[in-house]
Design an enzyme around this catalytic site. Structure first.
Site, PDB file in Angstrom:
ATOM      1  N   ASP A   5      49.351   0.579  72.761  1.00 22.07           N
ATOM      2  CA  ASP A   5      48.632  -0.453  72.011  1.00 22.07           C
ATOM      3  C   ASP A   5      47.660  -1.150  72.973  1.00 22.07           C
ATOM      4  OD1 ASP A   5      48.011  -2.502  70.151  1.00 22.07           O
ATOM      5  OD2 ASP A   5      50.065  -2.496  69.382  1.00 22.07           O
ATOM      6  N   ASP A  32      43.941  -2.878  69.060  1.00 24.22           N
ATOM      7  CA  ASP A  32      44.240  -4.122  68.377  1.00 24.22           C
ATOM      8  C   ASP A  32      42.977  -4.908  68.001  1.00 24.22           C
ATOM      9  OD1 ASP A  32      46.423  -6.203  67.858  1.00 24.22           O
ATOM     10  OD2 ASP A  32      45.143  -7.337  69.217  1.00 24.22           O
TER      11      ASP A  32
HETATM   12  C1  GLC Z   1      46.962  -7.945  65.861  1.00 23.38           C
HETATM   13  C2  GLC Z   1      48.421  -7.668  66.098  1.00 23.38           C
HETATM   14  C3  GLC Z   1      49.182  -8.944  65.986  1.00 23.38           C
HETATM   15  C4  GLC Z   1      48.669  -9.891  67.028  1.00 23.38           C
HETATM   16  C5  GLC Z   1      47.160 -10.076  66.925  1.00 23.38           C
HETATM   17  C6  GLC Z   1      46.612 -10.714  68.156  1.00 23.38           C
HETATM   18  O1  GLC Z   1      46.698  -8.342  64.583  1.00 23.38           O
HETATM   19  O2  GLC Z   1      48.879  -6.687  65.222  1.00 23.38           O
HETATM   20  O3  GLC Z   1      50.564  -8.772  66.108  1.00 23.38           O
HETATM   21  O4  GLC Z   1      49.292 -11.133  66.896  1.00 23.38           O
HETATM   22  O5  GLC Z   1      46.487  -8.853  66.793  1.00 23.38           O
HETATM   23  O6  GLC Z   1      46.647  -9.812  69.224  1.00 23.38           O
END
Ligand code: GLC
Length: 548
Positions: A96, A198
């Site tokens: 990720d 992300d």
């Molecule tokens: C994305 C992730 C989430 C996180 C956000 C900030 O939406 O899936 O879990 O809080 O990004 O990184």
């Protein structure tokens, strides 16, 4: 077809998967221990939410060092062993990448905040205060409160789309982009099988920063509405493709809230920046604009069908669809899509069937294979999720009572998807012998892997059957998708077809019996059915069948 188009991806939330140290949070060794379990689900790739060093303000989505492993999870050697052991089972590990922002404890930010003439001064988004000392704009961060935080040391505000501990990186600076690509390539070299990227829609900022028309009583406007998907963003993303993913046998799937199905062609496919893209129209049915938990709109099965139709059509000739109905940010699907009276086991199987038979790569989320349900804890203090706190406060500021605000949290909290994995009926569901960081769901004695493995009718057995079916009938991965009964208000139905084979999937998404044209069943055998009976032309509540 590429390997990742034919496989099943399992999204794993490492903090809640399996603890081998009695510390109350999961470890990488715990994942290694459970690789055979993952293989038994037909999984060919495991996307782990971030395990890099992090202060864990947002459970790892605040990264302090992009080329490291947080000590709570283990060591880099554990990570290498995981990648190797997974490979032996034909499973690849997907990393990720949290590239829109870092942690405020990242060395880069610690430097950047020192002064305006620091070499990393321009690595984040800094602005002067307004004349009255207030924040540069009235943007509200996604977790609530202003999207700007004052930094005394530097005498300026910095922008954070999410929490103040997650300062946004300045992608306009080529040095920043290079540092991020280097980090991604570090993981490619280590053997990663792909990347989930992300919050990608926020990396390009608008040229000028201006106040927006307030959308709440707090006088602020969502930062999403002011900054997401800016013109020119795709130039960056194509650069990412050239510098990182191109030429490797890996896949990329980007989280892109707000990209509409008709824009998908610029984002995915041969000429797109990524292989796949998570868009949220089918999962955010109750949120027409931004995700405001206290203001959900009603939705109908036909809305869900339309959202799925649009994305299936958009990826028909170009790009590839990542099917998902749960992730670590969303409520459990059996609660989200169905009302209290629905038979949750039937619902879990119906949604599982949809997930595994749409055209695309299924992304199965940890615990979905057991049909896990939401939690509804008695007070906001029982929750851990930073966005639940923000949404709760926002609801109060909009005039909701504490009880009503808590009801919204029960419905949408991200913690529901993050409770520890339920392995067996021993204390803490076999997740940890310490104190779990988040309480285990109270139903764990009834709902757990051990119990469901012994029960042929369990949700887990159903998912294993679905995985076998995908292996047995390649048409489920390769075949075309043609929707039928498009106007039906209860049933979603489609034909998956290739030169050798043709399957018809019929799923009653409603809690009432549903009739359809029985001639559809003529000459076909039932190869899957989640109910005890099968009647041509009629589906029981939440019944799903696959005909061949
Ligand atoms: C994305 C992730 C989430 C996180 C956000 C900030 O939406 O899936 O879990 O809080 O990004 O990184």
């Amino acid at each position: 077809m590429k390997w990742w188009q034919k496989t099943i991806v399992y999204e794993l939330y490492p903090k809640s998967f399996k603890d081998t140290k009695g510390q109350g949070t999961g470890t990488i060794r715990g994942i290694i221990e459970k690789l055979d379990y993952l293989a038994s689900l037909g999984v060919g790739a495991v996307w782990m939410t971030p395990v890099c060093r992090s202060p864990m303000v947002d459970n790892g989505y605040d990264i302090a060092d992009y080329c490291s492993v947080d000590p709570s999870y283990g060591t880099m050697d554990d990570m290498k062993e995981l990648i190797d052991e997974a490979k032996k089972r034909n499973i690849r590990i997907v990393i990720d990448l949290v590239f829109n922002h870092s942690s405020d404890q990242n060395e880069w930010f610690l430097e950047s905040k020192k002064s305006k003439d620091n070499p990393k001064s321009d690595w984040y988004i800094w602005r002067d205060a307004k004349e009255d000392g207030s924040a540069p704009t009235n943007w509200r961060g996604i977790f609530g409160g202003s999207a700007w935080t004052w930094c005394e040391e530097r005498g300026q505000y910095y922008l954070h789309t999410f929490a103040s501990a997650q300062p946004d990186l300045n992608w306009a600076n080529p040095e920043v982009r290079k540092a991020l690509y280097d980090a991604a390539n570090f993981w490619v070299d280590l053997g990663a099988g792909g990347f989930r990227i992300d919050a990608i829609t926020y990396v390009k900022k608008p040229d000028v920063f201006v106040d927006g028309t307030p959308d709440g009583d707090d006088g602020m406007v969502s930062v999403h509405d002011m900054t997401a998907n800016q013109p020119g963003i795709l130039d960056y993303l194509h650069e990412f493709k050239r510098e990182v993913s191109e030429g490797h046998d890996i896949f990329t799937v980007a989280e892109a809230n707000g990209v509409k199905a008709d824009e998908l062609k610029y984002w995915v496919g041969k000429d797109g920046a990524f292989d796949m893209l998570f868009e949220f129209s089918h999962i955010n049915l109750e949120f027409k604009g931004i995700e405001t938990w206290c203001r959900p709109d009603p939705w109908k099965i036909s809305d869900l069908k339309k959202a799925l139709r649009d994305s299936q059509n958009a990826t028909k000739d170009n790009g590839w669809y990542p099917a998902f109905f749960e992730n670590h940010d969303k409520p459990r699907c059996v609660n989200h899509y169905f009302d209290e009276n629905a038979d949750k086991k039937m619902a879990a199987k119906a949604m599982g069937t949809l997930l595994m038979t749409l055209r695309g790569t299924p992304f199965l989320y940890q615990g979905q294979e057991l049909g896990l349900e939401n939690v509804a804890w008695p007070s906001i203090d029982c929750y851990n999720d930073i966005s639940s706190f923000g949404q709760y406060e926002f609801a109060l500021s909009e005039g909701f009572t504490a009880e009503q605000a808590l009801a919204c949290v029960h419905e949408f909290s991200r913690d529901s998807a993050r409770t520890p994995m339920q392995w067996d009926d021993t204390p803490n569901a076999g997740f940890t012998c310490g104190t779990p960081w988040l309480p285990v769901h109270e139903d764990y004695r009834e709902v757990n892997v051990m119990k469901q493995e012994q029960d042929e009718t369990s949700v887990l057995s159903w998912f294993r059957t679905l995985a076998k079916l995908r292996a047995e009938y390649p048409v489920l991965a390769e075949g075309s998708y043609e929707e039928i009964l498009a106007d039906h208000e209860q049933i979603i139905a489609y034909i998956r077809k290739n030169e050798e084979d043709e399957l018809c999937v019929l799923i009653n998404l409603s809690n009432e019996t549903a009739a359809y044209d029985p001639s559809l069943c003529e000459g076909k055998e039932v190869i899957l059915n989640n109910a005890e009976t099968y009647e041509k032309g009629s589906l029981a509540p939440l019944q799903c069948v696959i005909l061949r």
